[in-house]
Motif scaffolding. Sequence first.
Motif, short mmCIF file in Angstrom:
data_model
loop_
_atom_site.label_atom_id
_atom_site.label_comp_id
_atom_site.label_asym_id
_atom_site.label_seq_id
_atom_site.Cartn_x
_atom_site.Cartn_y
_atom_site.Cartn_z
N THR A 1 51.80 48.23 4.84
CA THR A 1 51.58 48.06 6.28
C THR A 1 50.15 48.44 6.65
OG1 THR A 1 53.91 48.45 6.77
CG2 THR A 1 52.36 48.79 8.58
N LEU A 2 49.65 49.54 6.10
CA LEU A 2 48.28 49.95 6.38
C LEU A 2 47.27 48.94 5.84
CD1 LEU A 2 48.53 53.79 5.74
CD2 LEU A 2 48.34 52.61 7.95
N VAL A 3 47.53 48.41 4.66
CA VAL A 3 46.63 47.39 4.09
C VAL A 3 46.64 46.14 4.98
CG1 VAL A 3 46.34 45.78 2.16
CG2 VAL A 3 46.69 48.23 1.73
N GLU A 4 47.81 45.71 5.40
CA GLU A 4 47.89 44.55 6.28
C GLU A 4 47.14 44.79 7.59
OE1 GLU A 4 52.11 43.98 6.51
OE2 GLU A 4 52.13 42.67 4.75
N THR A 5 47.27 45.99 8.14
CA THR A 5 46.55 46.35 9.36
C THR A 5 45.04 46.28 9.14
OG1 THR A 5 48.36 47.77 10.11
CG2 THR A 5 46.18 48.20 11.05
N LEU A 6 44.58 46.86 8.03
CA LEU A 6 43.15 46.82 7.72
C LEU A 6 42.66 45.39 7.50
CD1 LEU A 6 42.96 49.91 5.36
CD2 LEU A 6 41.77 49.66 7.56
N ASN A 7 43.45 44.59 6.81
CA ASN A 7 43.05 43.22 6.52
C ASN A 7 42.92 42.38 7.79
OD1 ASN A 7 42.67 43.49 3.80
ND2 ASN A 7 44.64 42.61 3.22
N THR A 8 43.67 42.70 8.83
CA THR A 8 43.56 41.94 10.08
C THR A 8 42.56 42.56 11.04
OG1 THR A 8 45.43 43.12 11.06
CG2 THR A 8 45.92 41.06 9.91
N LEU A 9 42.15 43.79 10.80
CA LEU A 9 41.22 44.48 11.70
C LEU A 9 39.79 43.95 11.57
CD1 LEU A 9 40.72 46.76 13.75
CD2 LEU A 9 40.56 48.34 11.81
N PHE A 10 39.42 43.54 10.38
CA PHE A 10 38.05 43.09 10.13
C PHE A 10 38.01 41.57 9.97
CE2 PHE A 10 38.14 47.54 9.13
CZ PHE A 10 36.95 47.99 9.68
N ALA A 11 36.81 41.01 10.06
CA ALA A 11 36.63 39.56 10.01
C ALA A 11 37.07 38.97 8.67
CB ALA A 11 35.16 39.21 10.27
N ALA A 12 36.97 39.75 7.61
CA ALA A 12 37.41 39.32 6.28
C ALA A 12 38.34 40.40 5.73
CB ALA A 12 36.21 39.12 5.36
N PRO A 13 39.30 40.03 4.88
CA PRO A 13 40.21 41.03 4.30
C PRO A 13 39.45 42.10 3.52
CG PRO A 13 40.96 38.80 3.81
CD PRO A 13 39.59 38.67 4.40
N LEU A 14 40.00 43.31 3.52
CA LEU A 14 39.41 44.42 2.76
C LEU A 14 40.04 44.55 1.39
CD1 LEU A 14 39.06 47.22 5.46
CD2 LEU A 14 37.67 45.18 5.08
N VAL A 15 41.27 44.10 1.26
CA VAL A 15 42.02 44.22 0.00
C VAL A 15 42.59 42.85 -0.34
CG1 VAL A 15 44.02 45.30 -1.13
CG2 VAL A 15 42.67 46.61 0.53
N SER A 16 42.43 42.46 -1.59
CA SER A 16 43.11 41.27 -2.08
C SER A 16 44.12 41.72 -3.12
CB SER A 16 42.12 40.26 -2.68
OG SER A 16 41.57 40.75 -3.87
N SER A 17 45.25 41.03 -3.15
CA SER A 17 46.31 41.45 -4.07
C SER A 17 46.95 40.23 -4.70
CB SER A 17 47.36 42.27 -3.33
OG SER A 17 47.97 41.50 -2.31
N SER A 18 47.56 40.48 -5.85
CA SER A 18 48.34 39.44 -6.52
C SER A 18 49.70 40.03 -6.83
CB SER A 18 47.64 38.96 -7.79
OG SER A 18 47.45 40.04 -8.68
N ARG A 19 50.71 39.19 -6.74
CA ARG A 19 52.08 39.65 -6.98
C ARG A 19 52.28 40.06 -8.43
NH1 ARG A 19 56.22 38.73 -3.37
NH2 ARG A 19 55.56 37.68 -1.49
#
Length: 122
Positions: A57-75
Amino acid sequence: MSEGRDGDAPRLRLRVVFGPGAMLGPGKADLLALIDETGSISAAGRRMRMSYKRAWTLVETLNTLFAAPLVSSSRGGEGGGGARLTDTGREVLARYRALERHAAEAGAPEIDALEALRRPNG
């Protein structure tokens, strides 16, 4: 990670508030740093003693807070998943840590003066 000057010594804890519910503080910065270190959102969350859901949830919040995502992830899966900071994520973390250092240095004399005025063991 965010730590006081001497363990339990008084210190500033800095939070940048961009608007209602939109902020970056020491917890989110620590989570970013641990994701960078571990390569995993779940491992970073475990190290911070937070649930996987909370970390995500925190990562998703951070990724939407800035113009570009801060974290990229793969399943996960047979080859395993993972997460990493993007270039923007590294820049945001570096700038936040620099801001923490500047605030701590500038505020040190006032923190020392406040500490001198405190009741012993108070």
